[in-house]
Write a protein that holds these residues in place. Structure first.
Motif, PDB file in Angstrom:
ATOM      1  N   ARG A  10       0.803  -1.310  -0.103  1.00  0.00           N
ATOM      2  CA  ARG A  10      -0.053   0.159  -0.089  1.00  0.00           C
ATOM      3  C   ARG A  10       1.001   1.339   0.009  1.00  0.00           C
ATOM      4  O   ARG A  10       0.365   2.462  -0.375  1.00  0.00           O
ATOM      5  CB  ARG A  10      -0.961   0.121   1.169  1.00  0.00           C
ATOM      6  CG  ARG A  10      -1.911  -1.063   1.319  1.00  0.00           C
ATOM      7  CD  ARG A  10      -3.005  -0.942   0.315  1.00  0.00           C
ATOM      8  NE  ARG A  10      -3.828   0.500   0.679  1.00  0.00           N
ATOM      9  CZ  ARG A  10      -4.850   0.536   0.808  1.00  0.00           C
ATOM     10  NH1 ARG A  10      -5.767  -0.233   0.628  1.00  0.00           N
ATOM     11  NH2 ARG A  10      -5.434   1.953   1.141  1.00  0.00           N
ATOM     12  N   LYS A  11       2.020   1.280   0.694  1.00  0.00           N
ATOM     13  CA  LYS A  11       2.856   2.385   0.733  1.00  0.00           C
ATOM     14  C   LYS A  11       4.160   2.785  -0.059  1.00  0.00           C
ATOM     15  O   LYS A  11       4.361   3.710  -0.179  1.00  0.00           O
ATOM     16  CB  LYS A  11       2.956   2.607   2.109  1.00  0.00           C
ATOM     17  CG  LYS A  11       1.973   2.944   3.017  1.00  0.00           C
ATOM     18  CD  LYS A  11       1.132   4.230   2.673  1.00  0.00           C
ATOM     19  CE  LYS A  11      -0.208   4.536   3.586  1.00  0.00           C
ATOM     20  NZ  LYS A  11      -0.704   5.782   3.086  1.00  0.00           N
ATOM     21  N   VAL A  12       4.689   1.444  -0.286  1.00  0.00           N
ATOM     22  CA  VAL A  12       6.028   1.648  -0.890  1.00  0.00           C
ATOM     23  C   VAL A  12       5.559   1.863  -2.426  1.00  0.00           C
ATOM     24  O   VAL A  12       5.227   0.746  -3.191  1.00  0.00           O
ATOM     25  CB  VAL A  12       6.867   0.336  -0.597  1.00  0.00           C
ATOM     26  CG1 VAL A  12       8.174   0.174  -1.421  1.00  0.00           C
ATOM     27  CG2 VAL A  12       7.172   0.187   0.799  1.00  0.00           C
ATOM     28  N   LYS A  13       6.306   2.828  -2.770  1.00  0.00           N
ATOM     29  CA  LYS A  13       6.381   3.110  -4.283  1.00  0.00           C
ATOM     30  C   LYS A  13       6.916   2.189  -5.197  1.00  0.00           C
ATOM     31  O   LYS A  13       8.031   1.605  -4.994  1.00  0.00           O
ATOM     32  CB  LYS A  13       6.712   4.636  -4.816  1.00  0.00           C
ATOM     33  CG  LYS A  13       5.817   5.658  -3.984  1.00  0.00           C
ATOM     34  CD  LYS A  13       6.365   6.751  -4.285  1.00  0.00           C
ATOM     35  CE  LYS A  13       5.833   7.981  -3.370  1.00  0.00           C
ATOM     36  NZ  LYS A  13       6.552   9.544  -3.621  1.00  0.00           N
ATOM     37  N   PRO A  14       6.386   1.632  -6.468  1.00  0.00           N
ATOM     38  CA  PRO A  14       6.965   0.787  -7.405  1.00  0.00           C
ATOM     39  C   PRO A  14       8.301   0.970  -7.628  1.00  0.00           C
ATOM     40  O   PRO A  14       9.049  -0.117  -7.555  1.00  0.00           O
ATOM     41  CB  PRO A  14       6.104   0.774  -8.521  1.00  0.00           C
ATOM     42  CG  PRO A  14       4.836   1.419  -8.119  1.00  0.00           C
ATOM     43  CD  PRO A  14       5.180   2.250  -7.039  1.00  0.00           C
ATOM     44  N   ASP A  15       8.817   2.323  -7.770  1.00  0.00           N
ATOM     45  CA  ASP A  15      10.387   2.432  -8.214  1.00  0.00           C
ATOM     46  C   ASP A  15      11.316   2.324  -6.701  1.00  0.00           C
ATOM     47  O   ASP A  15      12.374   2.467  -6.730  1.00  0.00           O
ATOM     48  CB  ASP A  15      10.489   3.756  -8.641  1.00  0.00           C
ATOM     49  CG  ASP A  15       9.993   4.978  -8.090  1.00  0.00           C
ATOM     50  OD1 ASP A  15       9.080   4.936  -7.319  1.00  0.00           O
ATOM     51  OD2 ASP A  15      10.427   5.900  -8.036  1.00  0.00           O
ATOM     52  N   HIS A  16      10.767   2.009  -5.566  1.00  0.00           N
ATOM     53  CA  HIS A  16      11.303   1.896  -4.291  1.00  0.00           C
ATOM     54  C   HIS A  16      11.220   0.494  -3.537  1.00  0.00           C
ATOM     55  O   HIS A  16      11.918   0.393  -2.567  1.00  0.00           O
ATOM     56  CB  HIS A  16      10.808   2.885  -3.231  1.00  0.00           C
ATOM     57  CG  HIS A  16      11.016   4.161  -3.799  1.00  0.00           C
ATOM     58  ND1 HIS A  16      10.124   5.484  -3.332  1.00  0.00           N
ATOM     59  CD2 HIS A  16      11.975   4.937  -4.356  1.00  0.00           C
ATOM     60  CE1 HIS A  16      10.711   6.389  -3.634  1.00  0.00           C
ATOM     61  NE2 HIS A  16      11.766   6.345  -4.333  1.00  0.00           N
ATOM     62  N   VAL A  17      10.449  -0.547  -4.460  1.00  0.00           N
ATOM     63  CA  VAL A  17      10.166  -2.028  -3.910  1.00  0.00           C
ATOM     64  C   VAL A  17      11.621  -2.428  -3.664  1.00  0.00           C
ATOM     65  O   VAL A  17      11.850  -3.061  -2.574  1.00  0.00           O
ATOM     66  CB  VAL A  17       9.297  -2.512  -4.584  1.00  0.00           C
ATOM     67  CG1 VAL A  17       9.350  -3.980  -4.422  1.00  0.00           C
ATOM     68  CG2 VAL A  17       7.768  -1.938  -4.718  1.00  0.00           C
ATOM     69  N   GLU A  18      12.636  -2.350  -4.494  1.00  0.00           N
ATOM     70  CA  GLU A  18      13.774  -2.996  -4.561  1.00  0.00           C
ATOM     71  C   GLU A  18      14.629  -2.471  -3.318  1.00  0.00           C
ATOM     72  O   GLU A  18      15.102  -3.380  -2.473  1.00  0.00           O
ATOM     73  CB  GLU A  18      14.570  -2.998  -5.820  1.00  0.00           C
ATOM     74  CG  GLU A  18      15.885  -3.782  -5.930  1.00  0.00           C
ATOM     75  CD  GLU A  18      16.458  -3.605  -7.387  1.00  0.00           C
ATOM     76  OE1 GLU A  18      17.810  -3.884  -7.288  1.00  0.00           O
ATOM     77  OE2 GLU A  18      16.092  -3.078  -8.287  1.00  0.00           O
TER      78      GLU A  18
END
Length: 111
Positions: free
Chosen positions: A25-33
């Motif tokens: 819900r909170k982690v942006k896709p470009d920050h998942v890694e």
């Protein structure tokens, strides 16, 4: 950035997630890694017993985090934030007479 700096300096990262669905819900896709990498490098990960992230979950996570530390180092600009945010945990630490250090480099700004 702060968590990475702590780890790079030889420190430990202990994570308290406010809810079971925080990553989704909170982690942006470009920050998942990066998020996943930091979790993998953490010495402990505690997930609060909330399905969804919200003010109550953040406040519970703040309280849980404070029970495991002797000093709070907060990265914050000093502005008025949401209930359950960094300002709330800073005030809670101060009420508990916990030492608090605020880190906000001169010239820094929010994106």
């Amino acid at each position: 950035m702060f968590a990475e700096a702590v780890l790079d300096a030889g420190g430990q990262l202990e994570v308290v997630l406010p809810s079971r669905n925080y990553r989704e819900r909170k982690v942006k896709p470009d920050h998942v890694e990066l998020f996943d990498d930091l979790l993998a490098r953490a010495t402990s990960v505690r997930v609060m017993d909330f399905e969804d992230t919200g003010r109550e979950a953040y406040e519970a996570a703040n309280e849980a985090m404070l029970t495991s530390c002797d000093r709070l180092v907060a990265v914050r600009d000093g502005g008025v934030g949401e209930k359950g945010g960094t300002g709330t945990v800073v005030e809670l630490a101060r009420v508990q007479n916990m030492p608090v250090d605020i880190v906000w480099p001169e010239g820094a700004g929010r994106a």
